[in-house]
Motif scaffolding. Structure first.
Motif, PDB file in Angstrom:
ATOM      1  N   GLU A 193       1.384  -1.234  -0.057  1.00  0.00           N
ATOM      2  CA  GLU A 193       0.547   0.081   0.181  1.00  0.00           C
ATOM      3  C   GLU A 193       1.152   1.810   0.009  1.00  0.00           C
ATOM      4  OE1 GLU A 193       1.266  -1.383   3.692  1.00  0.00           O
ATOM      5  OE2 GLU A 193      -0.406  -2.113   2.277  1.00  0.00           O
ATOM      6  N   THR A 194       1.742   0.990  -0.549  1.00  0.00           N
ATOM      7  CA  THR A 194       2.527   2.542  -0.411  1.00  0.00           C
ATOM      8  C   THR A 194       3.283   2.166  -1.780  1.00  0.00           C
ATOM      9  OG1 THR A 194       4.769   1.002   0.418  1.00  0.00           O
ATOM     10  CG2 THR A 194       3.619   2.922   2.299  1.00  0.00           C
ATOM     11  N   VAL A 195       4.016   2.968  -1.832  1.00  0.00           N
ATOM     12  CA  VAL A 195       4.684   3.433  -3.059  1.00  0.00           C
ATOM     13  C   VAL A 195       6.263   2.908  -3.151  1.00  0.00           C
ATOM     14  CG1 VAL A 195       5.454   4.466  -5.269  1.00  0.00           C
ATOM     15  CG2 VAL A 195       3.465   5.305  -4.059  1.00  0.00           C
ATOM     16  N   ASN A 196       6.394   1.548  -3.907  1.00  0.00           N
ATOM     17  CA  ASN A 196       7.717   1.479  -4.093  1.00  0.00           C
ATOM     18  C   ASN A 196       8.090   1.137  -6.190  1.00  0.00           C
ATOM     19  OD1 ASN A 196       9.962  -0.853  -4.337  1.00  0.00           O
ATOM     20  ND2 ASN A 196       9.170  -2.036  -2.537  1.00  0.00           N
ATOM     21  N   PRO A 197       8.916   1.781  -5.655  1.00  0.00           N
ATOM     22  CA  PRO A 197      10.083   1.743  -7.776  1.00  0.00           C
ATOM     23  C   PRO A 197       9.835   0.490  -7.736  1.00  0.00           C
ATOM     24  CG  PRO A 197      10.963   3.728  -6.265  1.00  0.00           C
ATOM     25  CD  PRO A 197       9.945   2.832  -5.360  1.00  0.00           C
ATOM     26  N   ASP A 198      10.187  -0.106  -7.115  1.00  0.00           N
ATOM     27  CA  ASP A 198      11.010  -1.841  -7.519  1.00  0.00           C
ATOM     28  C   ASP A 198       9.484  -2.689  -7.738  1.00  0.00           C
ATOM     29  OD1 ASP A 198      13.242  -1.125  -7.065  1.00  0.00           O
ATOM     30  OD2 ASP A 198      13.509  -2.134  -5.213  1.00  0.00           O
ATOM     31  N   ILE A 199       8.498  -1.846  -7.414  1.00  0.00           N
ATOM     32  CA  ILE A 199       7.311  -2.692  -7.559  1.00  0.00           C
ATOM     33  C   ILE A 199       6.127  -1.431  -8.813  1.00  0.00           C
ATOM     34  CG2 ILE A 199       4.868  -3.908  -7.268  1.00  0.00           C
ATOM     35  CD1 ILE A 199       6.663  -4.126  -4.421  1.00  0.00           C
ATOM     36  N   PRO A 200       6.514  -2.051 -10.272  1.00  0.00           N
ATOM     37  CA  PRO A 200       5.823  -0.995 -11.200  1.00  0.00           C
ATOM     38  C   PRO A 200       4.151  -0.709  -9.799  1.00  0.00           C
ATOM     39  CG  PRO A 200       7.250  -2.106 -12.106  1.00  0.00           C
ATOM     40  CD  PRO A 200       7.295  -3.553 -10.689  1.00  0.00           C
ATOM     41  N   SER A 201       3.038  -1.922 -10.390  1.00  0.00           N
ATOM     42  CA  SER A 201       1.904  -1.552 -10.283  1.00  0.00           C
ATOM     43  C   SER A 201       1.727  -0.825  -8.773  1.00  0.00           C
ATOM     44  CB  SER A 201       1.128  -2.981  -9.821  1.00  0.00           C
ATOM     45  OG  SER A 201       1.856  -3.837  -8.694  1.00  0.00           O
ATOM     46  N   SER A 202       2.814  -0.119  -8.002  1.00  0.00           N
ATOM     47  CA  SER A 202       2.362   0.383  -7.365  1.00  0.00           C
ATOM     48  C   SER A 202       2.901   1.970  -7.695  1.00  0.00           C
ATOM     49  CB  SER A 202       3.499   0.194  -5.938  1.00  0.00           C
ATOM     50  OG  SER A 202       4.410   0.951  -5.917  1.00  0.00           O
ATOM     51  N   VAL A 203       3.846   1.917  -8.680  1.00  0.00           N
ATOM     52  CA  VAL A 203       3.229   3.298  -8.948  1.00  0.00           C
ATOM     53  C   VAL A 203       2.438   3.711 -10.142  1.00  0.00           C
ATOM     54  CG1 VAL A 203       5.175   4.128 -10.744  1.00  0.00           C
ATOM     55  CG2 VAL A 203       6.354   3.113  -9.278  1.00  0.00           C
ATOM     56  N   ASP A 204       2.381   2.769 -10.982  1.00  0.00           N
ATOM     57  CA  ASP A 204       1.171   3.019 -11.642  1.00  0.00           C
ATOM     58  C   ASP A 204      -0.116   3.192 -11.373  1.00  0.00           C
ATOM     59  OD1 ASP A 204       2.250   2.748 -14.480  1.00  0.00           O
ATOM     60  OD2 ASP A 204       1.121   0.361 -14.388  1.00  0.00           O
ATOM     61  N   ALA A 205      -0.122   2.148  -9.878  1.00  0.00           N
ATOM     62  CA  ALA A 205      -1.622   2.866  -8.633  1.00  0.00           C
ATOM     63  C   ALA A 205      -1.924   4.284  -8.479  1.00  0.00           C
ATOM     64  CB  ALA A 205      -1.327   1.533  -7.899  1.00  0.00           C
ATOM     65  N   ALA A 206      -0.529   5.079  -7.686  1.00  0.00           N
ATOM     66  CA  ALA A 206      -0.454   6.212  -7.684  1.00  0.00           C
ATOM     67  C   ALA A 206      -0.394   7.135  -8.929  1.00  0.00           C
ATOM     68  CB  ALA A 206       1.597   6.649  -6.909  1.00  0.00           C
ATOM     69  N   LEU A 207      -0.378   6.906  -9.817  1.00  0.00           N
ATOM     70  CA  LEU A 207      -0.482   7.825 -10.900  1.00  0.00           C
ATOM     71  C   LEU A 207      -1.851   7.651 -11.645  1.00  0.00           C
ATOM     72  CD1 LEU A 207       2.938   7.244 -13.134  1.00  0.00           C
ATOM     73  CD2 LEU A 207       1.979   9.127 -11.740  1.00  0.00           C
ATOM     74  N   LEU A 208      -2.472   6.536 -11.201  1.00  0.00           N
ATOM     75  CA  LEU A 208      -3.636   6.609 -11.018  1.00  0.00           C
ATOM     76  C   LEU A 208      -4.854   7.000 -10.333  1.00  0.00           C
ATOM     77  CD1 LEU A 208      -4.203   2.942 -12.795  1.00  0.00           C
ATOM     78  CD2 LEU A 208      -4.610   4.484 -14.250  1.00  0.00           C
ATOM     79  N   SER A 209      -5.070   7.434  -9.050  1.00  0.00           N
ATOM     80  CA  SER A 209      -5.297   8.254  -8.036  1.00  0.00           C
ATOM     81  C   SER A 209      -4.918   9.741  -8.309  1.00  0.00           C
ATOM     82  CB  SER A 209      -4.655   7.444  -6.614  1.00  0.00           C
ATOM     83  OG  SER A 209      -5.087   8.094  -5.650  1.00  0.00           O
ATOM     84  N   LYS A 210      -3.466   9.455  -8.716  1.00  0.00           N
ATOM     85  CA  LYS A 210      -3.885  11.039  -8.838  1.00  0.00           C
ATOM     86  C   LYS A 210      -4.301  12.180 -10.229  1.00  0.00           C
ATOM     87  CE  LYS A 210      -1.435  13.594  -6.652  1.00  0.00           C
ATOM     88  NZ  LYS A 210      -1.385  15.011  -6.335  1.00  0.00           N
ATOM     89  N   MET A 211      -4.089  11.246 -11.221  1.00  0.00           N
ATOM     90  CA  MET A 211      -4.720  11.540 -12.397  1.00  0.00           C
ATOM     91  C   MET A 211      -6.374  11.602 -11.987  1.00  0.00           C
ATOM     92  SD  MET A 211      -3.326   8.736 -15.286  1.00  0.00           S
ATOM     93  CE  MET A 211      -1.743   8.784 -16.363  1.00  0.00           C
ATOM     94  N   ALA A 212      -6.699  11.033 -12.044  1.00  0.00           N
ATOM     95  CA  ALA A 212      -8.321  10.927 -10.430  1.00  0.00           C
ATOM     96  C   ALA A 212      -8.127  12.487  -9.819  1.00  0.00           C
ATOM     97  CB  ALA A 212      -9.001   9.551 -10.007  1.00  0.00           C
ATOM     98  N   GLU A 213      -7.468  12.485  -9.218  1.00  0.00           N
ATOM     99  CA  GLU A 213      -7.457  14.060  -8.693  1.00  0.00           C
ATOM    100  C   GLU A 213      -8.151  14.914  -9.391  1.00  0.00           C
ATOM    101  OE1 GLU A 213      -4.705  14.943  -5.911  1.00  0.00           O
ATOM    102  OE2 GLU A 213      -5.425  12.637  -4.804  1.00  0.00           O
ATOM    103  N   ARG A 214      -6.694  15.310 -10.307  1.00  0.00           N
ATOM    104  CA  ARG A 214      -6.660  15.940 -11.303  1.00  0.00           C
ATOM    105  C   ARG A 214      -7.346  16.205 -12.194  1.00  0.00           C
ATOM    106  NH1 ARG A 214      -1.215  17.566 -11.069  1.00  0.00           N
ATOM    107  NH2 ARG A 214      -1.212  18.364  -8.313  1.00  0.00           N
ATOM    108  N   LYS A 215      -8.230  14.939 -12.769  1.00  0.00           N
ATOM    109  CA  LYS A 215      -9.615  15.043 -13.408  1.00  0.00           C
ATOM    110  C   LYS A 215      -9.227  14.096 -14.373  1.00  0.00           C
ATOM    111  CE  LYS A 215     -12.086  16.630 -10.276  1.00  0.00           C
ATOM    112  NZ  LYS A 215     -12.687  16.078  -8.929  1.00  0.00           N
ATOM    113  N   GLN A 216      -8.424  13.522 -15.224  1.00  0.00           N
ATOM    114  CA  GLN A 216      -7.891  12.704 -15.888  1.00  0.00           C
ATOM    115  C   GLN A 216      -8.440  11.693 -16.141  1.00  0.00           C
ATOM    116  OE1 GLN A 216      -3.814  13.738 -15.235  1.00  0.00           O
ATOM    117  NE2 GLN A 216      -3.597  12.412 -17.247  1.00  0.00           N
TER     118      GLN A 216
END
Length: 463
Positions: A338-361
């Protein structure tokens, strides 16, 4: 977990203990069956007093039983026996409320080892006092220490979420659906059953001889149903897609053919049904014990989706969730952590998707990630990890990292948790109903209901 009771000699006035419990719809159904109290005021999908509102009020004795849980488990604990219990009800609890029960020692009687305790149940969300009272109990005299263990579990197996979907879709006009190669009992039977429930008006595209033979095997009539002759499955898929293009059909349904043949026709750049987004698959699942439908995506089409594809996966899932009545879908993007780990790509993608939703993408829902499976669906696990988002612990949509994870999750829910699933492909101009050969009647009906609801919403009832 090690549990010790408190014997009489250890108890002192002012000592207190609490337990919290989420009151679920299934709790009320189990209590109704065990107690024999079938008052519709306590059933989640019934209007018990005729006012047009389904009450789902927690029975008073169910709420009172939460007091006995503290007495029997914590204070005084194992060996405790009731002498008396008074209850005064101040407010009502409902399915979905989290309740806290508390007992406090107010008196001790050395003569017979009885203890008097003040008792109360509150709703922490708003601080409401639900009940108060006084308990008199015989306290244990011998020290007991043991490892807690679960009682045999109970599964309330009913398709309550799918039943609601069918009821929601019932007033809609039947969705004209091109059914491709319904040439064996499951696929043809499912289409005919959906027709009987006025969910769809099927147009059968396939080998007329095989379709007729299958209908005879089922003992069903094909009177009044249009059949378009095309024994070749690839061509049948193309003809079904053409029916949509011509405006004669508003959905496709997979019959007894390979999924890739259907998708190849739908994805054709010249004659297909592309609508700007990637095709993605969504399972709508009715999981016993869960108070809401659970959507799992993508478990069937996109093998190892990149970030751009995951944007479409999330947006398609939000759209279908809204169509089935979830006003603001809570989307949990899963990873191993549940934390962003650069070695786990799915965690990075998840964080980006969360931020995209915040920015209305990504619009229409609340998106949070990365979330591990436990803290995506369980409030206690989310609290333990210090997660306080509106999604953590109560996700209604689960976005998996890849097709392996999604397929495993969906099948675990189906075969271990006894969930029913409806399957739909989104991203095309019309819904594509994608059933498995192992799906039962309820799954097939639910898939058609979801398709009808989604088609009605995206066309404004004009399609």
């Amino acid at each position: 977990m090690k549990i010790e009771n408190r014997i009489f000699d250890e108890l002192h006035v002012g000592e207190t203990a609490t337990l919290r419990r989420l009151c679920t719809q299934d709790d009320l159904l189990v209590f109704a069956n065990v107690s024999g109290n079938h008052n519709p005021m306590h059933v989640f999908d019934a209007d018990g007093d005729g006012d047009g509102v389904n009450e789902a009020v927690a029975p008073g004795m169910f709420v009172g039983s939460l007091i006995s849980a503290v007495l029997g488990n914590l204070l005084p604990g194992a060996g405790t026996l009731y002498r008396s219990q008074s209850l005064v009800f101040h407010n009502r609890a409902h399915a979905g409320d989290e309740l806290e029960s508390r007992v406090t020692v107010t008196d001790r009687n050395e003569k017979d080892c009885t203890v008097t305790l003040a008792t109360e149940v509150t709703r922490p969300a708003d601080g409401a006092l639900i009940l108060s009272g006084v308990a008199e109990v015989e306290a244990p005299r011998r020290k007991l220490s043991y490892n807690s263990h679960d009682l045999p579990g109970l599964i309330v197996q009913r398709h309550r979420h799918f039943e609601k979907l069918l009821a929601r879709a019932a007033p809609l006009p039947p969705l004209v659906t091109a059914v491709i190669a319904p040439e064996e009992p499951n696929s043809l039977g499912g289409a005919l059953l959906a027709r009987e429930h006025t969910l769809i008006t099927p147009i059968l595209v396939g080998c007329p001889f095989k379709i007729a033979s299958t209908a005879e095997e089922l003992g069903r009539s094909l009177d009044g149903i249009e059949i378009i002759a095309e024994p070749d499955h690839a061509l049948a898929a193309q003809k079904a897609v053409a029916l949509v293009t011509e405006g004669r059909a508003g959905a496709l349904m997979k019959g007894h053919l390979h999924t890739d043949l259907l998708l190849r026709a739908a994805l054709d750049k010249q004659t297909g049904l592309r609508a700007g987004r990637r095709f993605t698959h969504v399972f709508v699942m009715d999981v016993p014990g869960l108070s809401h439908p659970l959507l799992v995506t993508d478990a069937a089409i996109n093998i190892a989706p990149d970030l751009k594809t995951k944007m479409d996966i999330v947006q398609n899932a939000i759209d279908i969730a809204i169509s089935i009545g979830i006003e603001v879908p809570k989307v949990g993007v899963l990873s191993a952590v549940e934390t962003v780990n650069p070695d786990i790509p799915s965690s990075v993608d998840a964080a980006l998707l969360s931020k995209m939703a915040e920015r209305k993408q990504i619009t229409g829902g609340l998106v949070d990630g990365p979330l591990a499976m436990d803290n995506a669906v369980d409030l206690a696990a989310a609290r333990t990890k210090g997660l306080s988002s509106p999604v953590a612990g109560q996700a209604e949509v689960l976005v998996v990292p890849n097709i392996d994870a999604g397929n495993m999750l969906a099948k675990q829910l189906a075969y271990i948790s006894h969930a029913e699933s409806a399957g739909l492909v989104l991203g095309a101009r019309v819904p594509i109903i994608l059933n498995s050969r192992s799906d039962d009647d309820m799954s097939r009906l639910a898939s058609c209901a979801v398709a009808a609801l989604h088609h009605d919403r995206i066309t404004g009832g004009q399609g």
